[in-house]
Design an enzyme around this catalytic site. Structure first.
Site, PDB file in Angstrom:
ATOM      1  N   SER A 154      81.345 -18.675  89.389  1.00 50.96           N
ATOM      2  CA  SER A 154      81.399 -17.621  88.261  1.00 50.96           C
ATOM      3  C   SER A 154      80.851 -16.871  88.503  1.00 50.96           C
ATOM      4  O   SER A 154      80.062 -16.863  89.767  1.00 50.96           O
ATOM      5  CB  SER A 154      80.223 -18.809  87.445  1.00 50.96           C
ATOM      6  N   TYR A 167      72.661 -24.005  86.053  1.00 51.90           N
ATOM      7  CA  TYR A 167      73.780 -23.792  85.808  1.00 51.90           C
ATOM      8  C   TYR A 167      74.647 -22.705  87.118  1.00 51.90           C
ATOM      9  O   TYR A 167      75.397 -22.921  87.624  1.00 51.90           O
ATOM     10  CB  TYR A 167      74.370 -22.918  84.691  1.00 51.90           C
TER      11      TYR A 167
END
Length: 263
Positions: A154, A167
């Protein structure tokens, strides 16, 4: 010296005759990635935990591409379930030529309020699953002497935002897991890389897409000026899965419209 002739031109990207397992591919980004690999010629294994959704996705891929799509249902966070799931895939199709570690979740909360349960869920789904799948599939890839592993990171592999520190930690770890797997597996003819998407419009991010303020921020923060579309990831994945990337290993390719390139 290796005197074998290499494919040329578009043949470098041809995945005909190869099998690809994409975790978490019954919807969202994973669904688009499985579709793209099938369109490049691969036999795909659609993975999920909801049988109806996975079977529907596999049927749609078969109908639209004329290719072959199968279904695998197992918990990617459980080592014994992963072992059994991959054993079943191998019994029918052999060891996958391509493994895409796509399964992932998001949890949001200020760090002082972040629960133990959410932390453990994030680590298990986003990171441990990539380790378990890569370890298990690597055994067959090593025996064969070839393979491609692509894990989904990501922009949060490199950038941080409030309320998602755990995360970000899991996605940052994907980058280092990718490098470590490269060190272990490259001598066996196996390439291990990562794709790091920016902000993409999917079923899971639709509430953010529908938020005018957040969408305005995405457009302003991204040099390309828009949300990513799931098909924007397909070309990079096919590249990393094919002979075109034969000497690319241990790398993270950011597909983010330029977000990580600017301040």
């Amino acid at each position: 010296m290796d005197t074998r002739s290499a494919p040329a031109g578009s043949a470098l990207f041809d995945l005909t005759g190869r099998t690809a397992l994409v975790t978490g591919s019954s919807q969202g980004i994973g669904r688009a990635l499985a579709q793209g690999l099938a369109e490049a010629g691969a036999t795909v294994v659609v993975h999920g935990r909801d049988r109806a959704k996975a079977e529907r996705a596999a049927a749609e891929i078969t109908e639209s591409t004329g290719g072959e799509a199968h279904v695998a249902l197992f918990d990617v966070t459980d080592a014994s379930a992963v072992d059994a799931g991959i054993a079943d895939v191998e019994a029918h199709l052999g060891t996958p030529d391509i493994l895409v570690n796509n399964a992932g979740i998001q949890r949001r909360a200020p760090i002082a309020e972040f629960s133990d349960e959410d932390w453990h869920d994030l680590v298990a789904t986003n990171l441990t699953s990539a380790f378990l799948l890569s370890r298990r599939v690597a055994r067959g890839m090593i025996a064969r002497g070839s393979g491609r592993i692509v894990s989904i990171g990501s922009v949060q592999s490199q950038l941080a935002r409030p309320s998602i520190a755990p995360y970000s930690a899991t996605k940052g770890a994907i980058v280092m897991l990718t490098k470590g797997l490269c060190a272990d597996l490259a001598p066996h003819g196996i390439s291990v890389n990562a794709l790091a998407p920016g902000y993409f419009a999917t079923e899971l991010t639709q509430p953010l897409v529908d938020d005018p303020d957040f969408s305005a921020w995405v457009a302003q923060r991204t040099p390309a000026g828009r949300w990513g579309r799931v098909e924007d990831l397909v070309g990079a994945l096919v590249f990393l899965s094919s002979d075109a990337s034969a000497f690319v290993n241990g790398q993270t390719v950011f597909v983010d419209g330029g977000m990580t390139a600017v301040v």
